[in-house]
Scaffold this motif. Structure first.
Motif, short mmCIF file in Angstrom:
data_model
loop_
_atom_site.label_atom_id
_atom_site.label_comp_id
_atom_site.label_asym_id
_atom_site.label_seq_id
_atom_site.Cartn_x
_atom_site.Cartn_y
_atom_site.Cartn_z
N LYS A 168 0.82 -1.22 0.00
CA LYS A 168 0.00 0.00 0.00
C LYS A 168 0.85 1.26 0.00
N GLY A 169 2.16 1.08 -0.19
CA GLY A 169 3.04 2.24 -0.27
C GLY A 169 3.43 2.81 1.10
N TYR A 170 3.08 2.13 2.18
CA TYR A 170 3.37 2.67 3.52
C TYR A 170 4.87 2.74 3.80
N ALA A 171 5.61 1.69 3.38
CA ALA A 171 7.06 1.69 3.70
C ALA A 171 7.75 2.86 2.99
N THR A 172 7.39 3.10 1.74
CA THR A 172 8.01 4.20 1.00
C THR A 172 7.65 5.53 1.67
N GLU A 173 6.40 5.66 2.06
CA GLU A 173 5.94 6.92 2.69
C GLU A 173 6.68 7.17 4.01
N ALA A 174 6.82 6.13 4.81
CA ALA A 174 7.50 6.28 6.11
C ALA A 174 9.00 6.56 5.90
N ALA A 175 9.60 5.84 4.95
CA ALA A 175 11.05 5.98 4.74
C ALA A 175 11.38 7.37 4.18
N ARG A 176 10.49 7.89 3.33
CA ARG A 176 10.76 9.22 2.77
C ARG A 176 10.83 10.27 3.90
N GLU A 177 9.95 10.12 4.89
CA GLU A 177 9.94 11.08 6.00
C GLU A 177 11.16 10.88 6.92
N ILE A 178 11.57 9.65 7.10
CA ILE A 178 12.72 9.46 8.00
C ILE A 178 14.02 9.90 7.33
N LEU A 179 14.06 9.83 6.00
CA LEU A 179 15.22 10.41 5.30
C LEU A 179 15.25 11.92 5.52
N ARG A 180 14.08 12.54 5.38
CA ARG A 180 14.02 13.99 5.62
C ARG A 180 14.50 14.31 7.03
#
Ligand SMILES: CC(C)(COP(=O)(O)OP(=O)(O)OC[C@H]1O[C@@H](n2cnc3c(N)ncnc32)[C@H](O)[C@@H]1OP(=O)(O)O)[C@@H](O)C(=O)NCCC(=O)NCCS
Length: 179
Positions: free
Chosen positions: A103-115
Motif C-alpha cells: 500500500k506504499g506505507y514503507a516508502t511513505e515512512a522511509a521518505r519522511e525518516i530520510l528527511r
C-alpha cells in the motif's frame, strides 16, 4: 543526539515505542514473512525479544519508531535509523506487518525518516541494504532516490544460509537536489 521524534506523513504517524505497544507489536512482527527478509528480527519473536528491543531503542545512537496509522492509531510496523555520529551517517531499516504490505506505507515512512535524518539530524549520508531475495525493498530504496552501490556477495548469514546483500546509499547533497 535529540530524543526520538514524532513524525507525521499524509497517512502515518511515526512515533517512539512505549511499553504498552508490546501486545499489539507481537503478532505483527512475529510472522515468519517479516523475519525472513530482515537481519535482526528473531523468529519466533517473544515478549522478551520485544522488551529487549524496547531497551535497545532507548540507546542514543538508535532512532526506532513505531509506524502507526493516523486514521486510528493502529501500529502497522517499525522504522529506524542507526546513527554513526563520527561519520555522520546512518543505516535505515524498516518492516511492516504482512497485512499492510503493498500500500506504499514503507516508502511513505522511509521518505519522511530520510528527511528527518538529513534535515533535522544533519546527517551526511544514509544507507540501507537488503537481501538479494527481497527485491521489494530494493524497489523502495530506488524510489527514495538512493543509489545502488553494489552487491556484497554472501555477506550475511541468515538461517544458516549465506546471502547476498544489496547496498544503497544517498548523500545529503543528492537528497537536497531531489527535494
Ligand atoms: C519490504 C516491505 C517493508 C515493503 O513494504 P510495502 O509498504 O509493501 O512497500 P511499498 O508499497 O512502499 O513499495 C513496494 C514497491 O515494491 C514493488 N514490488 C513488490 N514486489 C516486488 C518484487 N518482487 N520485485 C520488485 N518490486 C516489487 C511494489 O510494486 C512497490 O513499488 P511501486 O510503488 O513502484 O509499485 C515489506 O514487504 C516488509 O515489511 N517485508 C518484511 C521486512 C523487510 O523485508 N524489511 C526490509 C528489510 S531491508
Amino acid at each position: 543526539m535529540t530524543a526520538s521524534p514524532t513524525l507525521e506523513t499524509t497517512r502515518l504517524t511515526l512515533r517512539p515505542y512505549r511499553e504498552t505497544d508490546i501486545a499489539e507489536l507481537l503478532p505483527l512482527i512475529g510472522t515468519r514473512e517479516v523475519a525472513a527478509t530482515t537481519l535482526r528480527i528473531a523468529h519466533p519473536y517473544t515478549e522478551q525479544d520485544a522488551r529487549a528491543f524496547l531497551a535497545l531503542a532507548q540507546e542514543g545512537d538508535k532512532i526506532w519508531l513505531a509506524i502507526t496509522l493516523r486514521a486510528d492509531g493502529r501500529q502497522i510496523g517499525g522504522i529506524g535509523l542507526r546513527v554513526d555520529q563520527p561519520h555522520q551517517h546512518a543505516e535505515l531499516g524498516y518492516w511492516l506487518g504482512v497485512e499492510h504490505w503493498g500500500k506504499g506505507y514503507a516508502t511513505e515512512a522511509a521518505r519522511e525518516i530520510l528527511r528527518y535524518g538529513f534535515e533535522d539530524l544533519g546527517l551526511h549520508r544514509i544507507f540501507a541494504s537488503h537481501f538479494k531475495h527481497n527485491p521489494t525493498s530494493g524497489r523502495i530504496l530506488a524510489k527514495l532516490g538512493m543509489r545502488y552501490e553494489g552487491c556484497q556477495r554472501e555477506h550475511l548469514c541468515k538461517w544458516d544460509q549465506f546471502v547476498d546483500s544489496e547496498l544503497y546509499g544517498l548523500l545529503r547533497q543528492e537528497w537536497e537536489v531531489r527535494e
